[in-house]
Design an enzyme around this catalytic site. Structure first.
Site, PDB file in Angstrom:
ATOM      1  N   GLY A  45       0.211  -1.033   0.308  1.00  0.00           N
ATOM      2  CA  GLY A  45       0.297   0.505  -0.151  1.00  0.00           C
ATOM      3  C   GLY A  45       0.530   1.068  -0.139  1.00  0.00           C
ATOM      4  O   GLY A  45       1.953   0.677   0.507  1.00  0.00           O
ATOM      5  N   GLN A  50       2.456   9.824   1.168  1.00  0.00           N
ATOM      6  CA  GLN A  50       4.293   8.937   1.571  1.00  0.00           C
ATOM      7  C   GLN A  50       4.964   9.662   0.144  1.00  0.00           C
ATOM      8  O   GLN A  50       6.043   9.033  -0.429  1.00  0.00           O
ATOM      9  CB  GLN A  50       3.910   7.457   1.079  1.00  0.00           C
ATOM     10  CG  GLN A  50       3.183   7.190   2.778  1.00  0.00           C
ATOM     11  CD  GLN A  50       3.175   5.709   2.456  1.00  0.00           C
ATOM     12  OE1 GLN A  50       2.496   4.906   2.514  1.00  0.00           O
ATOM     13  NE2 GLN A  50       4.262   5.320   3.192  1.00  0.00           N
ATOM     14  N   CYS A 107       6.928  -0.565   6.408  1.00  0.00           N
ATOM     15  CA  CYS A 107       6.307   0.176   5.762  1.00  0.00           C
ATOM     16  C   CYS A 107       7.701   0.957   4.296  1.00  0.00           C
ATOM     17  O   CYS A 107       8.698   1.742   5.311  1.00  0.00           O
ATOM     18  CB  CYS A 107       5.898   1.923   7.286  1.00  0.00           C
ATOM     19  SG  CYS A 107       5.482   3.204   6.100  1.00  0.00           S
ATOM     20  N   LEU A 108       6.529   1.496   3.686  1.00  0.00           N
ATOM     21  CA  LEU A 108       7.731   2.004   2.655  1.00  0.00           C
ATOM     22  C   LEU A 108       8.155   3.135   3.186  1.00  0.00           C
ATOM     23  O   LEU A 108       9.349   3.723   2.842  1.00  0.00           O
ATOM     24  CB  LEU A 108       6.917   2.120   1.035  1.00  0.00           C
ATOM     25  CG  LEU A 108       6.520   1.152   0.363  1.00  0.00           C
ATOM     26  CD1 LEU A 108       6.123   1.274  -0.560  1.00  0.00           C
ATOM     27  CD2 LEU A 108       7.424   0.135   0.064  1.00  0.00           C
ATOM     28  N   HIS A 149      -3.609   0.838   8.366  1.00  0.00           N
ATOM     29  CA  HIS A 149      -2.150   1.260   7.794  1.00  0.00           C
ATOM     30  C   HIS A 149      -2.081   2.594   7.680  1.00  0.00           C
ATOM     31  O   HIS A 149      -1.468   3.721   7.556  1.00  0.00           O
ATOM     32  CB  HIS A 149      -1.426   0.219   7.505  1.00  0.00           C
ATOM     33  CG  HIS A 149      -0.023   0.922   7.284  1.00  0.00           C
ATOM     34  ND1 HIS A 149       1.346   0.734   8.065  1.00  0.00           N
ATOM     35  CD2 HIS A 149       0.176   1.355   6.652  1.00  0.00           C
ATOM     36  CE1 HIS A 149       2.883   1.031   8.326  1.00  0.00           C
ATOM     37  NE2 HIS A 149       1.726   1.960   6.545  1.00  0.00           N
ATOM     38  N   GLU A 150      -2.637   2.765   6.429  1.00  0.00           N
ATOM     39  CA  GLU A 150      -3.132   2.893   4.938  1.00  0.00           C
ATOM     40  C   GLU A 150      -2.998   4.459   5.812  1.00  0.00           C
ATOM     41  O   GLU A 150      -3.433   5.539   5.429  1.00  0.00           O
ATOM     42  CB  GLU A 150      -3.551   2.558   3.525  1.00  0.00           C
ATOM     43  CG  GLU A 150      -2.363   1.995   3.125  1.00  0.00           C
ATOM     44  CD  GLU A 150      -1.379   2.369   3.280  1.00  0.00           C
ATOM     45  OE1 GLU A 150      -0.111   3.343   3.583  1.00  0.00           O
ATOM     46  OE2 GLU A 150       0.076   1.299   2.955  1.00  0.00           O
ATOM     47  N   HIS A 153      -2.235   6.725   8.167  1.00  0.00           N
ATOM     48  CA  HIS A 153      -1.345   7.954   6.889  1.00  0.00           C
ATOM     49  C   HIS A 153      -2.044   9.510   6.616  1.00  0.00           C
ATOM     50  O   HIS A 153      -1.277  10.047   6.693  1.00  0.00           O
ATOM     51  CB  HIS A 153      -0.525   6.955   5.577  1.00  0.00           C
ATOM     52  CG  HIS A 153       0.807   6.420   5.916  1.00  0.00           C
ATOM     53  ND1 HIS A 153       1.769   6.794   6.439  1.00  0.00           N
ATOM     54  CD2 HIS A 153       0.806   5.089   6.112  1.00  0.00           C
ATOM     55  CE1 HIS A 153       2.434   5.996   6.464  1.00  0.00           C
ATOM     56  NE2 HIS A 153       2.599   5.063   6.083  1.00  0.00           N
TER      57      HIS A 153
HETATM   58 ZN   LIG Z   1       3.139   2.849   5.839  1.00  0.00          ZN
END
Ligand SMILES: [Zn+2]
Length: 185
Positions: A45, A50, A107-108, A149-150, A153
């Site tokens: 995701g 991000q 997480c990226l 999670h998203e 963000h």
């Molecule tokens: Zn993340």
């Protein structure tokens, strides 16, 4: 186009997203670029924060996995969620339900870190799609975790905020400084 992924203390990661009111060419391009960026980074995701844009906008690409299975229901009926991937969710409203599961999450925006994060097993989601339609579904498992999670963000939250007290002590000092455990998400 591959976009640069914001990391660590980038201010966009702490900014609550504004609603996307209209699907225009800019949003269509953003969706295409974010999907390309997520897939190139092999993420499940990616949220607009991000890539530096504080919007209520995220993309998902969750595969069915034997060890961490997912399910999706629309109007109570199971659907083949993999056929909907990659999925863009706009202005998502999410209700969590079910047991709390603690599982490893990455997480990226924190490429070196993974941590055990408690999340509800299931979510009820209402969001706008790229077609401007309202999509309502329930999800379980890894897909439900990815949605939560998203969603964090898009509200300026990060997974490191949800690390348990004991695990927080094990985070690298520079990461620990960035977590905001007191803030409710
Ligand atoms: Zn993340």
């Amino acid at each position: 186009m591959i976009l640069e992924i914001t990391t660590f203390d980038h201010p966009a990661l702490r900014t609550t997203g504004t609603r996307v009111e209209k699907i225009d060419d800019r949003i269509r391009q953003l969706a295409a670029d974010m999907i390309e960026t997520m897939q190139e980074a092999e993420g499940l995701g990616l949220a607009a924060q991000q890539v530096g844009l504080p919007l209520q906008f995220f993309v998902l690409d969750v595969p069915q996995m034997k060890k961490r299975p997912s399910a999706m229901r629309v109007k109570g009926r199971p659907v083949d969620f993999e056929s909907l991937m990659p999925l863009v969710l706009i202005n998502a409203e999410v209700e969590t339900f079910g047991r709390i599961h603690i599982e490893s999450e990455g997480c990226l925006s924190f490429p070196e870190i993974s941590a055990d994060i408690p999340r509800s097993l299931s979510v009820r989601v209402k969001a706008m799609t790229m077609e401007g339609e309202t999509l309502e579904f329930e999800a379980d498992g890894l897909l439900a975790r990815a949605v939560q999670h998203e969603l964090d963000h898009t509200r300026g939250g990060l997974f490191i905020d949800r690390v348990s007290l004991a695990d927080r002590a094990e985070l690298p000092e520079d990461i620990r400084r960035l977590s905001r455990p007191a803030k409710s998400l």
